[in-house]
Design a protein around this motif. Structure first.
Motif, PDB file in Angstrom:
ATOM      1  N   GLN A 476      -6.052  40.619  13.998  1.00 49.94           N
ATOM      2  CA  GLN A 476      -6.466  39.240  13.761  1.00 49.94           C
ATOM      3  C   GLN A 476      -5.840  38.304  14.783  1.00 49.94           C
ATOM      4  N   VAL A 477      -6.366  37.070  14.806  1.00 47.11           N
ATOM      5  CA  VAL A 477      -5.803  36.036  15.674  1.00 47.11           C
ATOM      6  C   VAL A 477      -4.522  35.531  15.027  1.00 47.11           C
ATOM      7  N   VAL A 478      -3.426  35.564  15.761  1.00 48.85           N
ATOM      8  CA  VAL A 478      -2.139  35.136  15.200  1.00 48.85           C
ATOM      9  C   VAL A 478      -1.634  33.835  15.826  1.00 48.85           C
ATOM     10  N   LYS A 479      -2.319  33.446  16.918  1.00 47.81           N
ATOM     11  CA  LYS A 479      -1.815  32.277  17.629  1.00 47.81           C
ATOM     12  C   LYS A 479      -2.939  31.685  18.458  1.00 47.81           C
ATOM     13  N   VAL A 480      -2.886  30.372  18.700  1.00 45.90           N
ATOM     14  CA  VAL A 480      -3.788  29.750  19.662  1.00 45.90           C
ATOM     15  C   VAL A 480      -2.944  28.950  20.640  1.00 45.90           C
ATOM     16  N   GLU A 481      -3.386  28.944  21.874  1.00 49.47           N
ATOM     17  CA  GLU A 481      -2.683  28.167  22.902  1.00 49.47           C
ATOM     18  C   GLU A 481      -3.496  26.922  23.222  1.00 49.47           C
ATOM     19  N   ARG A 522      -5.142  18.561  15.415  1.00 47.59           N
ATOM     20  CA  ARG A 522      -6.456  19.210  15.393  1.00 47.59           C
ATOM     21  C   ARG A 522      -6.437  20.527  14.618  1.00 47.59           C
ATOM     22  N   ILE A 523      -5.368  21.304  14.698  1.00 48.83           N
ATOM     23  CA  ILE A 523      -5.386  22.625  14.040  1.00 48.83           C
ATOM     24  C   ILE A 523      -4.336  22.726  12.939  1.00 48.83           C
ATOM     25  N   ALA A 524      -3.891  21.582  12.448  1.00 47.78           N
ATOM     26  CA  ALA A 524      -2.912  21.618  11.356  1.00 47.78           C
ATOM     27  C   ALA A 524      -3.472  22.369  10.152  1.00 47.78           C
ATOM     28  N   GLY A 525      -4.758  22.167   9.856  1.00 49.77           N
ATOM     29  CA  GLY A 525      -5.365  22.859   8.721  1.00 49.77           C
ATOM     30  C   GLY A 525      -5.372  24.354   8.911  1.00 49.77           C
ATOM     31  N   TRP A 526      -5.711  24.822  10.106  1.00 52.98           N
ATOM     32  CA  TRP A 526      -5.733  26.269  10.387  1.00 52.98           C
ATOM     33  C   TRP A 526      -4.343  26.854  10.252  1.00 52.98           C
ATOM     34  N   LEU A 527      -3.340  26.138  10.728  1.00 56.89           N
ATOM     35  CA  LEU A 527      -1.968  26.624  10.631  1.00 56.89           C
ATOM     36  C   LEU A 527      -1.510  26.692   9.183  1.00 56.89           C
ATOM     37  N   THR A 528      -1.890  25.709   8.393  1.00 54.90           N
ATOM     38  CA  THR A 528      -1.482  25.673   6.987  1.00 54.90           C
ATOM     39  C   THR A 528      -2.074  26.834   6.201  1.00 54.90           C
ATOM     40  N   ASP A 530      -2.287  29.929   6.895  1.00 52.57           N
ATOM     41  CA  ASP A 530      -1.540  31.180   6.996  1.00 52.57           C
ATOM     42  C   ASP A 530      -0.216  30.871   7.704  1.00 52.57           C
ATOM     43  N   PRO A 531       0.879  30.950   7.011  1.00 52.31           N
ATOM     44  CA  PRO A 531       2.181  30.609   7.623  1.00 52.31           C
ATOM     45  C   PRO A 531       2.539  31.462   8.831  1.00 52.31           C
ATOM     46  N   SER A 532       1.884  32.634   8.983  1.00 50.17           N
ATOM     47  CA  SER A 532       2.212  33.494  10.126  1.00 50.17           C
ATOM     48  C   SER A 532       1.526  33.041  11.401  1.00 50.17           C
ATOM     49  N   ARG A 533       0.600  32.093  11.278  1.00 48.00           N
ATOM     50  CA  ARG A 533      -0.089  31.598  12.465  1.00 48.00           C
ATOM     51  C   ARG A 533       0.804  30.598  13.209  1.00 48.00           C
ATOM     52  N   SER A 534       0.527  30.432  14.495  1.00 47.66           N
ATOM     53  CA  SER A 534       1.345  29.505  15.290  1.00 47.66           C
ATOM     54  C   SER A 534       0.521  28.870  16.398  1.00 47.66           C
ATOM     55  N   LEU A 535       1.072  27.780  16.947  1.00 46.43           N
ATOM     56  CA  LEU A 535       0.451  27.015  18.031  1.00 46.43           C
ATOM     57  C   LEU A 535       1.358  27.082  19.254  1.00 46.43           C
ATOM     58  N   ALA A 536       0.813  27.494  20.393  1.00 49.75           N
ATOM     59  CA  ALA A 536       1.568  27.562  21.650  1.00 49.75           C
ATOM     60  C   ALA A 536       1.167  26.395  22.544  1.00 49.75           C
ATOM     61  N   VAL A 537       2.171  25.736  23.112  1.00 50.51           N
ATOM     62  CA  VAL A 537       1.931  24.591  23.995  1.00 50.51           C
ATOM     63  C   VAL A 537       2.783  24.754  25.243  1.00 50.51           C
ATOM     64  N   ASN A 538       2.154  24.581  26.401  1.00 52.31           N
ATOM     65  CA  ASN A 538       2.894  24.642  27.660  1.00 52.31           C
ATOM     66  C   ASN A 538       3.703  23.364  27.854  1.00 52.31           C
ATOM     67  N   LEU A 556       6.708  14.703  16.034  1.00 52.35           N
ATOM     68  CA  LEU A 556       5.263  14.958  16.056  1.00 52.35           C
ATOM     69  C   LEU A 556       4.883  16.017  15.019  1.00 52.35           C
ATOM     70  N   ALA A 557       5.688  17.076  14.922  1.00 53.96           N
ATOM     71  CA  ALA A 557       5.388  18.152  13.962  1.00 53.96           C
ATOM     72  C   ALA A 557       5.439  17.628  12.533  1.00 53.96           C
ATOM     73  N   GLU A 558       6.455  16.839  12.248  1.00 55.01           N
ATOM     74  CA  GLU A 558       6.575  16.287  10.894  1.00 55.01           C
ATOM     75  C   GLU A 558       5.404  15.371  10.571  1.00 55.01           C
ATOM     76  N   ALA A 559       5.012  14.529  11.549  1.00 59.58           N
ATOM     77  CA  ALA A 559       3.912  13.601  11.316  1.00 59.58           C
ATOM     78  C   ALA A 559       2.586  14.341  11.146  1.00 59.58           C
ATOM     79  N   SER A 560       2.441  15.527  11.763  1.00 55.52           N
ATOM     80  CA  SER A 560       1.185  16.283  11.701  1.00 55.52           C
ATOM     81  C   SER A 560       1.158  17.278  10.556  1.00 55.52           C
ATOM     82  N   GLY A 561       2.261  17.468   9.882  1.00 59.47           N
ATOM     83  CA  GLY A 561       2.318  18.436   8.795  1.00 59.47           C
ATOM     84  C   GLY A 561       2.427  19.858   9.273  1.00 59.47           C
ATOM     85  N   VAL A 562       2.957  20.044  10.483  1.00 58.16           N
ATOM     86  CA  VAL A 562       3.117  21.385  11.056  1.00 58.16           C
ATOM     87  C   VAL A 562       4.578  21.780  10.954  1.00 58.16           C
ATOM     88  N   ALA A 563       4.824  22.977  10.430  1.00 58.93           N
ATOM     89  CA  ALA A 563       6.202  23.456  10.316  1.00 58.93           C
ATOM     90  C   ALA A 563       6.742  23.812  11.704  1.00 58.93           C
TER      91      ALA A 563
END
Length: 707
Positions: A476-481, A522-528, A530-538, A556-563
């Motif tokens: 499965q997809v575990v991360k998006v960049e 944009r992807i806070a919902g997708w991350l929420t 499944d806790p194993s999912r993550s977002l990669a940023v350069n 920014l993470a707190e304001a977006s609801g991203v752990a």
């Protein structure tokens, strides 16, 4: 009988005084009473010193000491001044001897007979006394030490300064007899013991003894640090030489002042020469500096005799990475070696200069092969060199501009070389390009692009696309960049172009935070989901230099609801090579909050697999250049297996990027690579197509696992 003896004494033309051991007058004859104006009976009991002028009492004491030292000899008469009862002084000649039967030893308390004869009848006595007094005063007032010897080298006179200068006790020079022996056996060893070079001292004495008419001047160095100048000239009386006069002058302070002045002048000359060198030379490489080059270029452009004038402007490629990775000393070593090679490639150059940093320039006049020299420079610099204990292969981008028939000035010629150099960089680096007129239009385009990027950043025109990252084991997809995109009026500008442009213009901080915040929202919902999912940023190294970077990301993470643990910060390895720098601290703060750090493009920089254990990272991303080596899937590629195994042994996960074929995916899956990214699974897509991209990636995964 006593009366007869007394009558005989009274008949003496000299005044006779019998002096007791305590210095009082025991008896006196009649001439003594007449000479001093005191009845002879009244003289008895007086202190004999009261009959002498004050200035001459010391002479009488010296006479007594001589008599005690040599009782069998008769001291020469002493010229002195006595006191009349009226208080007036009168000249006299005085002799002394022991009375018959009196003690002849220093310990005896015998009586002395003083014979005093008035000399006022001598017309020359007063002028002589005045002259002698004047001479004595003159000798004592001078700052020089004075010594006078007769023709037999007996001491005839000296002043107190001479005694003090040489530390000679006065008693050694007071005896009238045997002065030469005293000088040789007592005074001379005392003198020689003080000198640094006693042989020089004695050699000069020998020369003057052999030539009495000679004059001399030399310098004596004392062991205690003093410097004495010694002057000597013959003492003449009429037409004859009766002795020698020595003058000793202490010039220690003057000599020290002169030496200090000489040292100061030498230091000033050295500093002046150093400043002159700094004014015309680069202190690191020894090449000419910008000022020298500008003067030479201006003169070359103005000279009508020159057939050609060429300027070669060059800049080292990726030099900043050398400083960042290996340290500034390694960077300096590289610059010094580059300077040496440039001189070797252009031995006939008018000027080879360092303009600053890693930028160099070469001026050629009347040179028929400027292109060949430029080619030589590019080739020679690619030869490996050792700096900071590492073998490096430097490269350069070089621009060549030549004086044409057009009306050009020096600054315009240099500007054209600069434009050609940046064109060489834009064309792929490690090359030289000769200036062409169309390069000017390209420069204008780059300038316009910079202005466009400023407008895009100000108006929020930087967009985001997302690319899935899959786990083969989990299927499965575990991360998006999140990838920044810029669509200008002329079309899409590649990140490899506008990201460095944003770093140079200082826009990267604002753009980076905008992209990160937008991606989280944009992807806070997708991350929420499944806790194993993550977002990669350069993240750029320039961003990490901001002191509050970590705080901004966490806000920014707190304001977006991203752990925070669902964030992956991707950085290149160059940010880790200064363990004390603030950017490493920023990453450490994020990791402590739960975020992970990925080492992007691993294998393309200056680090090694062995350094991984020292880096604060959680994931290694293998660069696509290594993945592209997999073509059939049957290759033996130990470098890839080493990367994966080493990372796993250090507790790191591995992501391979740039996967475009099934063979590449299967090869990496066999190596137990933790996750994969590339066009095989999905291209980067905008948010509107993200759901389709995720579905497509997982569908490809299923196909791979089934096949």
């Amino acid at each position: 009988m006593a009366q007869a003896l007394e009558a005989v004494l009274d008949l003496s033309p000299d005044a006779l005084l019998v002096v007791a051991a305590d210095g009082t007058v025991a008896a006196a004859n009649a001439p003594a009473g007449r000479l001093f104006g005191i009845p002879e009976d009244n003289l008895a009991g007086l202190d004999h010193r009261s009959l002498l002028a004050n200035d001459f009492r010391e002479d009488i004491r010296k006479l007594f000491r001589r008599l005690l030292a040599h009782p069998d000899q008769h001291p020469a008469p002493v010229q002195t001044y006595c006191l009349h009862r009226t208080g007036t002084e009168f000249p006299a000649e005085l002799t002394a001897s022991f009375l018959p039967g009196a003690g002849r030893q220093r310990s005896d308390a015998g009586q002395l007979l003083l014979s005093v004869r008035g000399t006022a009848h001598h017309n020359s006595a007063a002028p002589r006394r005045e002259a002698m007094a004047l001479l004595a005063a003159t000798l004592e007032s001078t700052a020089d030490g004075i010594l006078v010897v007769d023709s037999d080298w007996n001491i005839a006179g000296y002043n107190e300064k001479f005694l003090a200068m040489w530390g000679i006790p006065a008693t050694l020079l007071e005896a009238p007899q045997g002065m030469t022996a005293s000088l040789q056996h007592e005074v001379m060893p005392l003198v020689l013991a003080q000198l640094s070079d006693p042989r020089q001292f004695m050699a000069k004495l020998g020369e003057l003894e052999a030539d009495p008419a000679a004059e001399s001047h030399d310098v004596l160095e004392f062991k205690d640090g003093r410097t004495i100048e010694r002057y000597s000239r013959p003492h003449r009386s009429g037409d004859g030489i009766v002795g020698r006069i020595w003058s000793f002058q202490d010039v220690t302070e003057r000599r020290q002042a002169q030496e200090q002045a000489h040292r100061a002048m030498a230091d000033l000359a050295a500093q002046t020469e150093k400043l002159r060198g700094m004014a015309f030379r680069d202190p690191l490489t020894g090449l000419a500096n910008r000022a020298v080059f500008n003067d030479a270029l201006g003169e070359a452009v103005r000279s009508p005799r020159l057939k050609s004038v060429d300027v070669l402007l060059l800049d080292l490629d990726d030099f900043k990475e050398v400083n960042d990775v290996l340290g500034h000393q390694a960077g300096d070593d590289m610059l010094i070696e580059v300077a040496r090679r440039l001189r070797g490639c252009a031995p006939t150059a008018d000027v080879v200069a360092r303009l600053g940093g890693d930028e160099f320039v070469v001026l050629l006049t009347a040179c028929p092969n400027a292109d060949e020299i430029a080619t030589c420079m590019v080739r020679c610099l690619r030869v490996p060199l050792t700096a900071g204990g590492k073998v490096l292969r430097p490269s350069l981008s070089l621009g060549l501009a030549s004086l044409t028939s057009e009306d050009q000035n020096a600054s315009e010629l240099l500007r054209r070389a600069d434009i050609a150099m940046y064109a060489a960089k834009a064309a792929g680096k490690n090359r030289f390009l000769r200036f062409q007129p169309d390069m000017m239009s390209e420069l204008m385009q780059r300038t316009a692009m910079e202005s466009g990027l400023v407008r895009a950043a100000e108006h929020g025109e930087i967009s985001i696309e997302f690319q899935p990252i899959v786990s083969y084991q989990r299927g499965q997809v575990v991360k998006v960049e999140a990838l920044a995109r810029w669509d200008s009026d002329g079309g899409r500008v590649p990140p490899s172009v506008f990201i460095p442009l944003a770093e140079r213009t200082g826009l990267i901080g604002g753009i980076g935070m905008e992209v990160m915040g937008l991606a989280m929202r944009r992807i806070a919902g997708w991350l929420t989901g499944d806790p194993s999912r993550s977002l990669a940023v350069n993240v750029s190294g320039v961003q990490l230099q901001e002191h509050d970077f970590a705080e901004q990301v966490l806000r920014l993470a707190e304001a977006s609801g991203v752990a925070p643990y669902q964030l992956v910060i991707e950085v290149t390895e160059s940010v880790f090579f200064d363990a004390d720098c603030s950017l490493v601290k920023q990453l450490s703060t994020l990791r402590e909050a739960g975020a992970r750090v990925a080492l992007d493009d691993f294998g393309t920089g200056y680090s090694s697999l062995g350094r991984l254990q020292d880096l604060p990272v959680d994931t290694v991303k293998i660069d696509k250049s290594f993945v592209s080596m997999i073509r059939t899937g049957r290759e033996r590629l130990p470098i890839l297996s080493s990367m994966v195994n080493m990372a796993h042994s250090l507790g790191l996960t591995v992501t391979a990027e740039g996967i475009e074929t099934v063979e590449q995916a299967q090869y990496l899956a066999a190596l137990e690579c933790d996750s994969m990214q590339g066009y095989l699974f999905s291209r980067p897509e905008p948010e509107s197509r993200l759901t389709l991209a995720l579905s497509h990636a997982e569908k490809v995964l299923r196909t791979l696992k089934e096949g």
